[in-house]
Design a protein around this motif. Structure first.
Motif, PDB file in Angstrom:
ATOM      1  N   ASN A 160       0.823  -1.207   0.000  1.00  0.00           N
ATOM      2  CA  ASN A 160       0.000   0.000   0.000  1.00  0.00           C
ATOM      3  C   ASN A 160       0.858   1.259   0.000  1.00  0.00           C
ATOM      4  OD1 ASN A 160      -2.342  -1.646   0.189  1.00  0.00           O
ATOM      5  ND2 ASN A 160      -2.098  -1.734   2.419  1.00  0.00           N
ATOM      6  N   ALA A 161       1.890   1.256  -0.833  1.00  0.00           N
ATOM      7  CA  ALA A 161       2.790   2.402  -0.946  1.00  0.00           C
ATOM      8  C   ALA A 161       2.799   2.880  -2.391  1.00  0.00           C
ATOM      9  CB  ALA A 161       4.195   2.035  -0.489  1.00  0.00           C
ATOM     10  N   ILE A 162       3.224   4.123  -2.579  1.00  0.00           N
ATOM     11  CA  ILE A 162       3.272   4.718  -3.907  1.00  0.00           C
ATOM     12  C   ILE A 162       4.544   5.545  -4.023  1.00  0.00           C
ATOM     13  CG2 ILE A 162       1.905   6.709  -3.148  1.00  0.00           C
ATOM     14  CD1 ILE A 162       0.838   6.935  -5.997  1.00  0.00           C
ATOM     15  N   GLU A 163       5.143   5.537  -5.207  1.00  0.00           N
ATOM     16  CA  GLU A 163       6.356   6.311  -5.469  1.00  0.00           C
ATOM     17  C   GLU A 163       5.988   7.589  -6.213  1.00  0.00           C
ATOM     18  OE1 GLU A 163      10.893   5.528  -7.129  1.00  0.00           O
ATOM     19  OE2 GLU A 163       9.206   4.393  -7.972  1.00  0.00           O
ATOM     20  N   ILE A 164       6.402   8.730  -5.688  1.00  0.00           N
ATOM     21  CA  ILE A 164       6.064  10.028  -6.281  1.00  0.00           C
ATOM     22  C   ILE A 164       7.339  10.858  -6.397  1.00  0.00           C
ATOM     23  CG2 ILE A 164       3.737   9.987  -5.300  1.00  0.00           C
ATOM     24  CD1 ILE A 164       4.723  12.010  -3.195  1.00  0.00           C
ATOM     25  N   PRO A 165       7.322  11.920  -7.239  1.00  0.00           N
ATOM     26  CA  PRO A 165       8.481  12.819  -7.294  1.00  0.00           C
ATOM     27  C   PRO A 165       8.696  13.510  -5.946  1.00  0.00           C
ATOM     28  CG  PRO A 165       7.083  13.110  -9.222  1.00  0.00           C
ATOM     29  CD  PRO A 165       6.322  12.233  -8.283  1.00  0.00           C
ATOM     30  N   ARG A 166       9.933  13.726  -5.591  1.00  0.00           N
ATOM     31  CA  ARG A 166      10.244  14.335  -4.300  1.00  0.00           C
ATOM     32  C   ARG A 166       9.736  15.766  -4.210  1.00  0.00           C
ATOM     33  NH1 ARG A 166      16.059  12.795  -1.828  1.00  0.00           N
ATOM     34  NH2 ARG A 166      15.104  14.049  -0.190  1.00  0.00           N
ATOM     35  N   GLU A 167       9.565  16.433  -5.355  1.00  0.00           N
ATOM     36  CA  GLU A 167       9.110  17.825  -5.327  1.00  0.00           C
ATOM     37  C   GLU A 167       7.661  17.946  -4.863  1.00  0.00           C
ATOM     38  OE1 GLU A 167       7.781  18.043 -10.047  1.00  0.00           O
ATOM     39  OE2 GLU A 167       9.570  19.106  -9.328  1.00  0.00           O
ATOM     40  N   LEU A 168       6.898  16.834  -4.913  1.00  0.00           N
ATOM     41  CA  LEU A 168       5.510  16.883  -4.460  1.00  0.00           C
ATOM     42  C   LEU A 168       5.387  16.750  -2.951  1.00  0.00           C
ATOM     43  CD1 LEU A 168       3.734  14.697  -7.189  1.00  0.00           C
ATOM     44  CD2 LEU A 168       4.057  17.182  -7.121  1.00  0.00           C
ATOM     45  N   LEU A 169       6.470  16.396  -2.280  1.00  0.00           N
ATOM     46  CA  LEU A 169       6.443  16.226  -0.833  1.00  0.00           C
ATOM     47  C   LEU A 169       6.630  17.583  -0.157  1.00  0.00           C
ATOM     48  CD1 LEU A 169       6.150  13.823   1.114  1.00  0.00           C
ATOM     49  CD2 LEU A 169       8.642  13.801   1.312  1.00  0.00           C
ATOM     50  N   VAL A 170       5.716  17.917   0.733  1.00  0.00           N
ATOM     51  CA  VAL A 170       5.748  19.203   1.443  1.00  0.00           C
ATOM     52  C   VAL A 170       6.195  18.950   2.880  1.00  0.00           C
ATOM     53  CG1 VAL A 170       4.408  21.220   2.157  1.00  0.00           C
ATOM     54  CG2 VAL A 170       3.877  20.056  -0.010  1.00  0.00           C
ATOM     55  N   ASP A 171       7.217  19.700   3.315  1.00  0.00           N
ATOM     56  CA  ASP A 171       7.741  19.580   4.682  1.00  0.00           C
ATOM     57  C   ASP A 171       8.134  18.139   4.999  1.00  0.00           C
ATOM     58  OD1 ASP A 171       7.324  22.281   5.046  1.00  0.00           O
ATOM     59  OD2 ASP A 171       5.328  22.002   5.914  1.00  0.00           O
ATOM     60  N   ARG A 172       8.541  17.381   3.973  1.00  0.00           N
ATOM     61  CA  ARG A 172       9.066  16.014   4.109  1.00  0.00           C
ATOM     62  C   ARG A 172       8.055  15.011   4.655  1.00  0.00           C
ATOM     63  NH1 ARG A 172      14.469  15.290   3.635  1.00  0.00           N
ATOM     64  NH2 ARG A 172      14.352  13.395   4.899  1.00  0.00           N
ATOM     65  N   SER A 173       6.786  15.415   4.852  1.00  0.00           N
ATOM     66  CA  SER A 173       5.819  14.446   5.399  1.00  0.00           C
ATOM     67  C   SER A 173       4.386  14.728   4.966  1.00  0.00           C
ATOM     68  CB  SER A 173       5.892  14.440   6.930  1.00  0.00           C
ATOM     69  OG  SER A 173       5.538  15.704   7.458  1.00  0.00           O
ATOM     70  N   LYS A 174       4.172  15.616   3.981  1.00  0.00           N
ATOM     71  CA  LYS A 174       2.809  15.953   3.587  1.00  0.00           C
ATOM     72  C   LYS A 174       2.728  16.069   2.069  1.00  0.00           C
ATOM     73  CE  LYS A 174       2.011  18.596   7.847  1.00  0.00           C
ATOM     74  NZ  LYS A 174       1.674  19.920   8.419  1.00  0.00           N
ATOM     75  N   VAL A 175       1.526  15.816   1.534  1.00  0.00           N
ATOM     76  CA  VAL A 175       1.261  15.973   0.105  1.00  0.00           C
ATOM     77  C   VAL A 175      -0.122  16.595  -0.071  1.00  0.00           C
ATOM     78  CG1 VAL A 175       2.729  14.052  -0.654  1.00  0.00           C
ATOM     79  CG2 VAL A 175       0.325  13.645  -0.098  1.00  0.00           C
ATOM     80  N   TYR A 176      -0.316  17.236  -1.234  1.00  0.00           N
ATOM     81  CA  TYR A 176      -1.621  17.821  -1.557  1.00  0.00           C
ATOM     82  C   TYR A 176      -2.465  16.794  -2.306  1.00  0.00           C
ATOM     83  CZ  TYR A 176      -0.359  22.584  -0.253  1.00  0.00           C
ATOM     84  OH  TYR A 176      -0.011  23.724   0.447  1.00  0.00           O
ATOM     85  N   VAL A 177      -3.703  16.614  -1.864  1.00  0.00           N
ATOM     86  CA  VAL A 177      -4.674  15.781  -2.559  1.00  0.00           C
ATOM     87  C   VAL A 177      -5.885  16.644  -2.895  1.00  0.00           C
ATOM     88  CG1 VAL A 177      -3.911  13.680  -1.409  1.00  0.00           C
ATOM     89  CG2 VAL A 177      -5.785  15.015  -0.422  1.00  0.00           C
ATOM     90  N   VAL A 178      -6.679  16.162  -3.864  1.00  0.00           N
ATOM     91  CA  VAL A 178      -7.865  16.899  -4.300  1.00  0.00           C
ATOM     92  C   VAL A 178      -9.099  16.201  -3.760  1.00  0.00           C
ATOM     93  CG1 VAL A 178      -9.154  17.784  -6.267  1.00  0.00           C
ATOM     94  CG2 VAL A 178      -6.647  17.614  -6.390  1.00  0.00           C
ATOM     95  N   ARG A 179      -9.894  16.948  -2.976  1.00  0.00           N
ATOM     96  CA  ARG A 179     -11.133  16.425  -2.421  1.00  0.00           C
ATOM     97  C   ARG A 179     -12.248  17.433  -2.675  1.00  0.00           C
ATOM     98  NH1 ARG A 179      -8.721  14.386   3.458  1.00  0.00           N
ATOM     99  NH2 ARG A 179      -7.603  12.530   2.645  1.00  0.00           N
TER     100      ARG A 179
END
Length: 237
Positions: A160-179
């Motif tokens: 249950n893991a996903i690989e993403i570009p490092r530039e999408l990681l915010v503050d090394r522990s957060k990402v933006y999702v659309v809801r």
């Protein structure tokens, strides 16, 4: 005297038959000269360096007649049939690596692939980087001393893991999702940092996230979702 050969090591002294003979030989200085020669033979033997394997000389830092100091590097001698690749692995993966485990290797252009075997694992942890040195033995006809290789080590499977570009990681522990067409900043758990990507856990299956970094993005921003070439892209309205 008849058995003495100047091209061979000095043979042991004969045993004396009497005290008078022993004192006579000692008084002539024969015993002291004998052990002086033996001492010189031992010193001469230390100047002969024998490599534990067949190979080639790649670097010579001294020439014949050069005065050698203690600890001075004389050169470099290698075995061109087998090489060792040194890599640094994060400390948290140290218990997952084993000597004898196979490792996939490739050159930087990824045009040549090789298979290596972990030969040694350093027990010491680097205090600055918190990494452990792992040595991988590899063979190949087109491998040369000093080449750069990249290693792919199977350390651990993450479900249950996903690989993403490092530039999408915010503050090394957060990402933006659309809801509901609104950006939401959610906390995720990074489990591995690569050179340009990061593997994260904590997202729900089917959640939509930004495919690229949006300048000025903030939690609560309205966005519209557009599909390009089968992928989903989020843009500001």
């Amino acid at each position: 005297m008849n058995n003495f050969d100047i091209n061979k090591r000095v043979p042991p002294l004969p045993e004396t038959d009497s005290e008078k003979e022993k004192y006579f030989i000692t008084g002539r200085g024969i015993i002291s000269d004998y052990y002086s020669i033996r001492n010189l033979e031992e010193r001469l033997g230390k100047y002969t360096i024998v490599a534990p394997f067949d190979g080639i000389l790649t670097e010579a830092l001294v020439t014949r007649g050069t005065l050698i100091r203690q600890g001075q590097k004389l050169g470099e001698f290698i075995d061109p049939s087998v090489y060792e690749l040194e890599v640094s692995v994060a400390k948290k993966f140290s218990d997952l690596l084993k000597v004898g485990e196979k490792v996939a290797l490739a050159n930087l252009d990824e045009t040549e692939n090789y298979t290596g075997v972990i030969s040694r694992i350093n027990a010491r942890v680097d205090q600055e980087t918190q990494t452990i040195e792992v040595f991988i033995k590899v063979q190949g006809e087109d491998i040369r001393e000093g080449m750069f290789l990249q290693a792919m080590i199977d350390a651990r499977d993450e479900e249950n893991a996903i690989e993403i570009p490092r530039e999408l990681l915010v503050d090394r522990s957060k990402v933006y999702v659309v809801r509901d067409s609104v950006l939401d900043l959610v906390t995720v758990k990074p489990v591995y940092f690569g050179k340009n990507t990061v593997v994260i856990k904590g997202l729900e299956n089917g959640e939509q996230m930004l495919s690229s970094n949006v300048p000025g993005a903030y939690s609560g921003m309205l966005v519209t979702i557009q599909k390009e070439n089968g992928s989903t892209k989020s843009d500001m309205p």
